[in-house]
Scaffold this active site. Structure first.
Site, PDB file in Angstrom:
ATOM      1  N   LYS A  13     -11.252   1.205   2.923  1.00  0.00           N
ATOM      2  CA  LYS A  13     -12.319   1.786   2.108  1.00  0.00           C
ATOM      3  C   LYS A  13     -13.199   0.711   1.457  1.00  0.00           C
ATOM      4  O   LYS A  13     -14.418   0.835   1.460  1.00  0.00           O
ATOM      5  CB  LYS A  13     -11.699   2.691   1.033  1.00  0.00           C
ATOM      6  N   ARG A  88     -11.647  10.295  -9.270  1.00  0.00           N
ATOM      7  CA  ARG A  88     -10.313  10.300  -8.691  1.00  0.00           C
ATOM      8  C   ARG A  88      -9.697  11.693  -8.669  1.00  0.00           C
ATOM      9  O   ARG A  88      -8.713  11.910  -7.987  1.00  0.00           O
ATOM     10  CB  ARG A  88      -9.380   9.410  -9.525  1.00  0.00           C
ATOM     11  N   ARG A 127       1.837  -5.701   8.109  1.00  0.00           N
ATOM     12  CA  ARG A 127       1.276  -6.890   7.472  1.00  0.00           C
ATOM     13  C   ARG A 127       2.375  -7.859   7.052  1.00  0.00           C
ATOM     14  O   ARG A 127       3.399  -7.465   6.529  1.00  0.00           O
ATOM     15  CB  ARG A 127       0.430  -6.492   6.243  1.00  0.00           C
ATOM     16  N   ARG A 159       5.368  -8.147   1.882  1.00  0.00           N
ATOM     17  CA  ARG A 159       5.253  -7.850   0.447  1.00  0.00           C
ATOM     18  C   ARG A 159       5.843  -6.473   0.156  1.00  0.00           C
ATOM     19  O   ARG A 159       5.836  -5.594   1.019  1.00  0.00           O
ATOM     20  CB  ARG A 159       3.782  -7.867   0.024  1.00  0.00           C
ATOM     21  N   ARG A 170       2.676   5.946  -1.753  1.00  0.00           N
ATOM     22  CA  ARG A 170       1.257   5.864  -2.138  1.00  0.00           C
ATOM     23  C   ARG A 170       0.431   6.934  -1.433  1.00  0.00           C
ATOM     24  O   ARG A 170      -0.497   7.495  -1.998  1.00  0.00           O
ATOM     25  CB  ARG A 170       0.703   4.471  -1.819  1.00  0.00           C
TER      26      ARG A 170
END
Ligand SMILES: [Zn+2]
Length: 216
Positions: A13, A88, A127, A159, A170
């Site tokens: 985004k 939001r 990642r 991570r 999330r």
């Protein structure tokens, strides 16, 4: 064009916000940028926000809304803007609507970046971050076979934010918050969905094509 961009974590985004805004020659207004500008500029709102952040508390809605209002009142935002990170939720969307009515304007479009959950998980969980130089590699896209950084020889690690469980959580939070927001804008008749899978440039191009009917 007055535009709001929504999309799940991992949809790219931030990058799309930048490209789309620059293609349309309108300012990209993200809540992160507004926060930083107010805090570093030492404005009253910035000082207030910093008190909350220093305590580790969430900045209250009223403060965020006041900052957005200030930013949208600036000269460069009068002919259009791309909002990223606000609203939001539905109450914020209703406040934004009233705010823009006061300015004698309304949103033209809400662009939703649509990515399948599994694709987001694949993007983010693949990642690997270099423990020495911080560079990020991707097991699929960079074809990483080992866990050594090609740039500096450092060791790569995953991570916590990139753990599959964290990502799925999330995504759930996003769905809970954003599904009602998306319905709100669908009801207003200004929601446009764009397939956000594939290379960045292709996504930007698809977004620009779907926006072209609404351009002045
Ligand atoms: Zn490295």
């Amino acid at each position: 064009m007055r535009l709001v961009l929504v999309g799940p974590p991992g949809a790219g985004k931030g990058t799309q916000a930048q490209f789309i805004a620059s293609n349309l020659s309108i300012p990209k207004i993200s809540t992160g940028d507004i926060f930083r500008a107010n805090v570093s500029g030492g404005t009253e709102l910035g000082k207030l926000a910093k008190e909350y952040m220093d305590r580790g508390d969430l900045v209250p809605d009223e403060v965020t809304i006041a900052m957005v209002r200030d930013r949208l009142s600036e000269n460069d935002a009068q002919d259009g803007f791309l909002l990223d990170g606000f609203p939001r939720n539905v109450p914020q969307a209703e406040i934004l609507k009233k705010m823009l009515e006061e300015f004698g304007a309304g949103l033209d479009i809400v662009l939703e970046l649509v990515v399948d959950d599994e694709e987001v998980v694949r993007r983010l969980a693949g990642r690997r971050t270099c423990s020495q130089c911080g560079r990020i590699w991707h097991v699929d896209f960079d074809d990483k076979k080992d866990d050594i950084c090609d740039a500096c020889g450092g060791r790569l690690y995953q991570r916590d934010d990139d753990q599959e469980e964290t990502i799925r959580h999330r995504l759930e939070v996003y769905q809970e918050q954003t599904a009602p927001l998306v319905s709100f804008y669908a009801h207003e008749g200004i929601l446009v969905g764009v397939d956000a899978t594939g290379p960045v440039e292709e996504v930007t191009q698809r977004a620009m094509e779907s926006l072209s009917p609404f351009a002045d």
